[in-house]
Write an enzyme that holds these catalytic residues in place. Structure first.
Site, mmCIF file in Angstrom:
data_model
loop_
_atom_site.group_PDB
_atom_site.id
_atom_site.type_symbol
_atom_site.label_atom_id
_atom_site.label_comp_id
_atom_site.label_asym_id
_atom_site.label_seq_id
_atom_site.Cartn_x
_atom_site.Cartn_y
_atom_site.Cartn_z
ATOM 1 N N LYS A 44 0.847 -1.193 0.000
ATOM 2 C CA LYS A 44 0.000 0.000 0.000
ATOM 3 C C LYS A 44 0.881 1.240 0.000
ATOM 4 O O LYS A 44 2.055 1.218 0.390
ATOM 5 C CB LYS A 44 -0.950 0.030 1.201
ATOM 6 C CG LYS A 44 -0.265 0.093 2.579
ATOM 7 C CD LYS A 44 0.196 1.485 3.012
ATOM 8 C CE LYS A 44 0.931 1.464 4.339
ATOM 9 N NZ LYS A 44 1.619 2.752 4.645
ATOM 10 N N GLY B 137 4.290 -4.316 3.879
ATOM 11 C CA GLY B 137 4.332 -5.679 3.366
ATOM 12 C C GLY B 137 4.008 -6.713 4.429
ATOM 13 O O GLY B 137 3.275 -7.674 4.174
ATOM 14 N N SER C 47 2.157 -6.327 7.121
ATOM 15 C CA SER C 47 0.725 -6.251 7.440
ATOM 16 C C SER C 47 -0.111 -6.906 6.349
ATOM 17 O O SER C 47 -1.100 -7.592 6.628
ATOM 18 C CB SER C 47 0.306 -4.793 7.615
ATOM 19 O OG SER C 47 0.925 -4.220 8.744
ATOM 20 N N ASP D 57 -2.753 -1.416 10.771
ATOM 21 C CA ASP D 57 -3.167 -1.287 9.378
ATOM 22 C C ASP D 57 -3.495 -2.626 8.726
ATOM 23 O O ASP D 57 -3.788 -2.684 7.534
ATOM 24 C CB ASP D 57 -2.120 -0.531 8.550
ATOM 25 C CG ASP D 57 -0.724 -1.113 8.664
ATOM 26 O OD1 ASP D 57 -0.581 -2.171 9.293
ATOM 27 O OD2 ASP D 57 0.215 -0.505 8.115
#
EC number: 2.7.1.148
Length: 311
Positions: free
Chosen positions: A16, A107, A109, A142
């Site tokens: 993300k 990465g 998460s 997250d």
């Protein structure tokens, strides 16, 4: 015990970037109150899950820099799901790592969420999304975002999610020095030391910030309105203390067709946005030697409508 030994599942676990990261205050639980927009990109890890009847979680990876023991979020997620569901069998998990570690791209998460989703399917647990999000929030702030994926508003410490009804189609160039990592906890601590006098505690004022992001967040990211801007409060701390981040932002700002640029999360990865992936590819081709000579790994990415997917 049911024999699922031949059953396998493959999952794409995307990174993300933050299109908005605003630190509003400090919560009673010690976490920071945040207002964010997070967006999945197509830089991704890949995980393979296979049931074993030994009741063990066995993790392997092609990445030598990654801990494969019980402190790995993949293993933590799998063990949490086993305990929650009171099952006897385990899983063999293989991680193919593409997302850089300690990069501000979440990465770990993403992998944790992929594990919850993958093992929910592999073990035929039939847990709903709300339950998976609840489990995810106990593992990391997250991780719930990745259970839902795409583009989302994220409030609280990141676990309060609101889906945005939008599809952004920008291309992106990402830069990261492979020898540089940033501690998220240290970054928040340094931010708090500098800006805690600006923290809000009034719930109405906090809700007004949330409402403003709901109402205007997408407008700030809409190139058609010629008002494309990204806010990342943590960049105020990291950029001043990290020459690699400062230089990356400078290099990205000089790219001919760059629409805007920012640091992702707590860094040190920085990114620039372009009108589409093809434009980003051309810019990277023209500048790849420069980036490499300056010590950066680089990637071209585009935005995803969905997050974690079965493949």
């Amino acid at each position: 015990m049911q024999d699922f030994a031949k059953k396998k599942i493959n999952i794409k676990s995307p990174a993300k970037i933050n299109l908005h990261l605003e630190v509003i205050g400090k919560r009673e639980d010690g976490f920071h109150e945040l207002a964010m927009i997070m967006q999945n990109i197509d830089l991704a890890d890949y995980l393979e899950f296979e049931i074993n009847n030994e009741g063990l979680i066995k993790l392997e990876s092609d990445c030598n820099d990654l801990s494969l023991s019980d402190d790995n979020l993949i293993v933590k997620s799998a063990n949490l799901l086993r305990k929650k569901s009171n099952i006897d069998y385990g899983a063999n998990i293989f991680l193919r790592k593409n997302i850089p570690i300690g990069a501000g791209l979440a990465g770990g998460s993403s992998n944790a969420a992929a594990t919850l989703i993958g093992l929910n399917n592999l073990w035929d647990l039939k847990l709903d999304q709300e339950t998976l999000c609840s489990l995810a929030s106990t593992l990391g702030s997250d991780i719930p975002f990745f259970i839902n994926g795409g583009i989302q508003l994220c409030f609280g410490r990141g676990e309060i999610l609101e889906k945005l009804d939008s599809t952004l189609e920008y291309g992106a160039i990402l830069l990261k020095n492979p020898n540089v990592s940033v501690s998220t906890a240290e970054t928040y601590k340094k931010y708090s030391n500098r800006f805690c006098d600006q923290y809000l505690t009034d719930r109405e004022m906090i809700e007004n910030i949330r409402k403003n992001l709901r109402d205007n967040g997408l407008n700030n990211l809409n190139f058609d309105n010629q008002h494309l801007s990204i806010k990342n409060d943590l960049q105020l701390v990291v950029e001043n203390e990290n020459d690699s981040v400062k230089q990356a932002l400078y290099l990205l700002s000089k790219l001919e067709n760059c629409l805007t640029f920012s640091m992702s999360g707590s860094g040190p990865t920085c990114f620039a946005l372009f009108k589409d992936k093809e434009t980003a590819k051309k810019e990277l081709t023209a500048n790849s030697k420069l980036f490499k000579d300056k010590g950066y790994d680089s990637w071209v990415c585009t935005f995803l409508e969905k997050g974690i997917t079965f493949i």
